[in-house]
Design a protein around this motif. Structure first.
Motif, PDB file in Angstrom:
ATOM      1  N   LEU A   1       0.821  -1.210   0.000  1.00  0.00           N
ATOM      2  CA  LEU A   1       0.000   0.000   0.000  1.00  0.00           C
ATOM      3  C   LEU A   1       0.855   1.260   0.000  1.00  0.00           C
ATOM      4  O   LEU A   1       0.488   2.263  -0.627  1.00  0.00           O
ATOM      5  CB  LEU A   1      -0.948  -0.018   1.207  1.00  0.00           C
ATOM      6  CG  LEU A   1      -1.967  -1.168   1.233  1.00  0.00           C
ATOM      7  CD1 LEU A   1      -2.871  -1.043   2.448  1.00  0.00           C
ATOM      8  CD2 LEU A   1      -2.802  -1.184  -0.047  1.00  0.00           C
TER       9      LEU A   1
ATOM     10  N   LEU B   1       1.894   2.071  -3.592  1.00  0.00           N
ATOM     11  CA  LEU B   1       0.842   2.733  -4.358  1.00  0.00           C
ATOM     12  C   LEU B   1       0.713   4.200  -3.969  1.00  0.00           C
ATOM     13  O   LEU B   1       0.543   5.072  -4.831  1.00  0.00           O
ATOM     14  CB  LEU B   1      -0.492   2.017  -4.141  1.00  0.00           C
ATOM     15  CG  LEU B   1      -0.583   0.551  -4.590  1.00  0.00           C
ATOM     16  CD1 LEU B   1      -1.983  -0.003  -4.320  1.00  0.00           C
ATOM     17  CD2 LEU B   1      -0.243   0.401  -6.061  1.00  0.00           C
TER      18      LEU B   1
ATOM     19  N   ALA C   1      -2.173  -3.338 -11.985  1.00  0.00           N
ATOM     20  CA  ALA C   1      -2.794  -2.309 -11.151  1.00  0.00           C
ATOM     21  C   ALA C   1      -2.872  -0.995 -11.909  1.00  0.00           C
ATOM     22  O   ALA C   1      -2.063  -0.723 -12.802  1.00  0.00           O
ATOM     23  CB  ALA C   1      -2.006  -2.115  -9.859  1.00  0.00           C
TER      24      ALA C   1
ATOM     25  N   VAL D   1      -3.288   3.151 -10.840  1.00  0.00           N
ATOM     26  CA  VAL D   1      -3.294   4.161  -9.784  1.00  0.00           C
ATOM     27  C   VAL D   1      -3.660   5.499 -10.420  1.00  0.00           C
ATOM     28  O   VAL D   1      -3.038   5.916 -11.400  1.00  0.00           O
ATOM     29  CB  VAL D   1      -1.919   4.262  -9.100  1.00  0.00           C
ATOM     30  CG1 VAL D   1      -1.833   5.512  -8.229  1.00  0.00           C
ATOM     31  CG2 VAL D   1      -1.658   3.023  -8.263  1.00  0.00           C
TER      32      VAL D   1
ATOM     33  N   VAL E   1      -6.246  -4.402  -9.918  1.00  0.00           N
ATOM     34  CA  VAL E   1      -6.256  -3.504  -8.769  1.00  0.00           C
ATOM     35  C   VAL E   1      -6.484  -2.081  -9.271  1.00  0.00           C
ATOM     36  O   VAL E   1      -5.816  -1.621 -10.197  1.00  0.00           O
ATOM     37  CB  VAL E   1      -4.940  -3.583  -7.985  1.00  0.00           C
ATOM     38  CG1 VAL E   1      -4.902  -2.533  -6.877  1.00  0.00           C
ATOM     39  CG2 VAL E   1      -4.749  -4.976  -7.402  1.00  0.00           C
TER      40      VAL E   1
ATOM     41  N   ALA F   1      -6.877   1.844  -7.743  1.00  0.00           N
ATOM     42  CA  ALA F   1      -6.819   2.782  -6.626  1.00  0.00           C
ATOM     43  C   ALA F   1      -7.033   4.192  -7.143  1.00  0.00           C
ATOM     44  O   ALA F   1      -6.482   4.581  -8.177  1.00  0.00           O
ATOM     45  CB  ALA F   1      -5.473   2.686  -5.913  1.00  0.00           C
TER      46      ALA F   1
ATOM     47  N   VAL G   1      -5.412   9.060  -5.060  1.00  0.00           N
ATOM     48  CA  VAL G   1      -4.125   8.761  -4.435  1.00  0.00           C
ATOM     49  C   VAL G   1      -3.356  10.058  -4.248  1.00  0.00           C
ATOM     50  O   VAL G   1      -2.762  10.599  -5.186  1.00  0.00           O
ATOM     51  CB  VAL G   1      -3.318   7.761  -5.282  1.00  0.00           C
ATOM     52  CG1 VAL G   1      -2.041   7.372  -4.549  1.00  0.00           C
ATOM     53  CG2 VAL G   1      -4.158   6.522  -5.575  1.00  0.00           C
TER      54      VAL G   1
ATOM     55  N   ASN H   1      -8.262   5.459  -1.978  1.00  0.00           N
ATOM     56  CA  ASN H   1      -9.328   4.453  -1.953  1.00  0.00           C
ATOM     57  C   ASN H   1      -8.980   3.312  -2.895  1.00  0.00           C
ATOM     58  O   ASN H   1      -8.494   3.549  -4.000  1.00  0.00           O
ATOM     59  CB  ASN H   1     -10.664   5.040  -2.396  1.00  0.00           C
ATOM     60  CG  ASN H   1     -11.184   6.115  -1.464  1.00  0.00           C
ATOM     61  OD1 ASN H   1     -10.812   6.175  -0.298  1.00  0.00           O
ATOM     62  ND2 ASN H   1     -12.041   6.980  -1.983  1.00  0.00           N
ATOM     63  N   VAL H   2      -9.235   2.083  -2.451  1.00  0.00           N
ATOM     64  CA  VAL H   2      -9.067   0.912  -3.309  1.00  0.00           C
ATOM     65  C   VAL H   2     -10.469   0.459  -3.733  1.00  0.00           C
ATOM     66  O   VAL H   2     -11.288   0.105  -2.895  1.00  0.00           O
ATOM     67  CB  VAL H   2      -8.326  -0.232  -2.586  1.00  0.00           C
ATOM     68  CG1 VAL H   2      -8.252  -1.461  -3.488  1.00  0.00           C
ATOM     69  CG2 VAL H   2      -6.939   0.212  -2.167  1.00  0.00           C
ATOM     70  N   TYR H   3     -10.718   0.505  -5.028  1.00  0.00           N
ATOM     71  CA  TYR H   3     -12.033   0.182  -5.569  1.00  0.00           C
ATOM     72  C   TYR H   3     -12.111  -1.246  -6.105  1.00  0.00           C
ATOM     73  O   TYR H   3     -13.188  -1.814  -6.215  1.00  0.00           O
ATOM     74  CB  TYR H   3     -12.383   1.164  -6.688  1.00  0.00           C
ATOM     75  CG  TYR H   3     -12.487   2.587  -6.212  1.00  0.00           C
ATOM     76  CD1 TYR H   3     -13.693   3.103  -5.754  1.00  0.00           C
ATOM     77  CD2 TYR H   3     -11.375   3.426  -6.212  1.00  0.00           C
ATOM     78  CE1 TYR H   3     -13.797   4.418  -5.311  1.00  0.00           C
ATOM     79  CE2 TYR H   3     -11.461   4.731  -5.774  1.00  0.00           C
ATOM     80  CZ  TYR H   3     -12.665   5.223  -5.323  1.00  0.00           C
ATOM     81  OH  TYR H   3     -12.754   6.521  -4.862  1.00  0.00           O
ATOM     82  N   SER H   4     -10.981  -1.781  -6.498  1.00  0.00           N
ATOM     83  CA  SER H   4     -10.909  -3.155  -6.986  1.00  0.00           C
ATOM     84  C   SER H   4      -9.572  -3.715  -6.538  1.00  0.00           C
ATOM     85  O   SER H   4      -8.544  -3.027  -6.667  1.00  0.00           O
ATOM     86  CB  SER H   4     -11.014  -3.182  -8.506  1.00  0.00           C
ATOM     87  OG  SER H   4     -10.836  -4.482  -9.024  1.00  0.00           O
TER      88      SER H   4
ATOM     89  N   LEU I   1      -9.623  -6.135   0.177  1.00  0.00           N
ATOM     90  CA  LEU I   1      -8.183  -6.404   0.183  1.00  0.00           C
ATOM     91  C   LEU I   1      -7.927  -7.673   0.985  1.00  0.00           C
ATOM     92  O   LEU I   1      -8.561  -7.883   2.010  1.00  0.00           O
ATOM     93  CB  LEU I   1      -7.436  -5.227   0.812  1.00  0.00           C
ATOM     94  CG  LEU I   1      -7.333  -3.964  -0.021  1.00  0.00           C
ATOM     95  CD1 LEU I   1      -6.602  -2.892   0.744  1.00  0.00           C
ATOM     96  CD2 LEU I   1      -6.595  -4.246  -1.320  1.00  0.00           C
TER      97      LEU I   1
END
Length: 265
Positions: free
Chosen positions: A137, A140, A226, A228, A247, A249, A252, A258-261, A265
């Protein structure tokens, strides 16, 4: 080939101390037509530079290559590049790519996606991504600051978007800038395809604006693990990311996001 990407103009600058005339740099925006095996497939407004990467990246992320290798790229395959001011790029697969449908309009950052039917069509073309090592995390969270240090055109003009590739250590491997968000991503994808670095498994994609479904589509097509974004995703982008096992996010900034997919987690 080096192209002029900024233009120096004299403007009136207004501050608390009054108005004065002075120089300013503005980003250059020009149309570029992309041809695939002689058929026009897109015309987009872009910042000149990395034009071949943009053309190849667009053809790849839109599924137009159909897995066919790119055999040649050149400016204006039907005449003089000077006559078209280096604003027509021809991608050639020697006819191995599926015959494309001609596009007469201008490609924009909003490509007409309207709902789950489009995601179903995308799933038919792209298989869900295989799980990879998760990104820490804090990695990211640190990506936007790392990319900002390499946004030369944004520093000069404040008027361009950036897309970048980062790895699990947070190291930024590649940055491209363009007046269009989608163009910046296509330039990154095109650079990686031409270097033989796709699919981008175990790597992340940074985008400097919102995470639209088009950004997710392009990341999915390139195989990124991912995405970002410094701004918010759309609901459709989240749905597509979850279908892709990607993934996603958003917001940021600093050490918060926020993590949306995935959904959990």
């Amino acid at each position: 080939m080096s192209r002029r990407r900024t233009e120096r103009l004299i403007v009136t600058k207004v501050t608390a101390d009054g108005a004065r005339r002075g120089p300013d740099r503005l980003i250059v925006e020009e149309p570029m037509t992309i041809q695939l095996d002689g058929t026009t497939v897109s015309t987009t407004m872009r910042t000149p530079g990395h034009d071949f990467e943009l053309a190849v990246g667009f053809c790849h992320t839109e599924g137009l290559l159909g897995g066919a290798p790119v055999e040649a790229i050149k400016y204006c395959g039907t005449g003089s590049a000077v006559e078209t001011e280096f604003n027509v790029v021809s991608v050639d697969t020697l006819g191995r790519a599926p015959v494309p449908t001609p596009r007469l309009g201008t490609t924009s950052s909003s490509c007409g996606w309207c709902g789950s039917d489009q995601i179903d069509e995308l799933t038919e073309r792209l298989t869900p991504l295989q799980p990879t090592e998760p990104f820490a995390l804090d990695v990211l969270a640190g990506v936007p600051d790392s990319v900002r240090e390499q946004q030369e055109l944004f520093g000069d003009t404040g008027a361009v978007h950036a897309a970048a590739v980062f790895d699990h250590s947070g190291a930024v491997r590649l940055v491209r800038e363009d007046v269009g968000r989608h163009n910046a991503v296509d330039k990154v994808v095109g650079a990686m395809l031409l270097a033989g670095d796709l699919p981008a498994r175990d790597l992340g994609l940074f985008v400097s604006g919102r995470a639209s479904v088009e950004m997710v589509q392009k990341a999915w097509a390139a195989g990124f693990a991912a995405v970002v974004a410094v701004s918010a995703p759309t609901a459709l982008a989240v749905s597509a990311a979850r279908r892709a096992n990607l993934v996603l996010a958003g917001f940021v900034t600093g050490d918060t996001f926020n993590v949306y997919s995935p959904e959990r987690l």
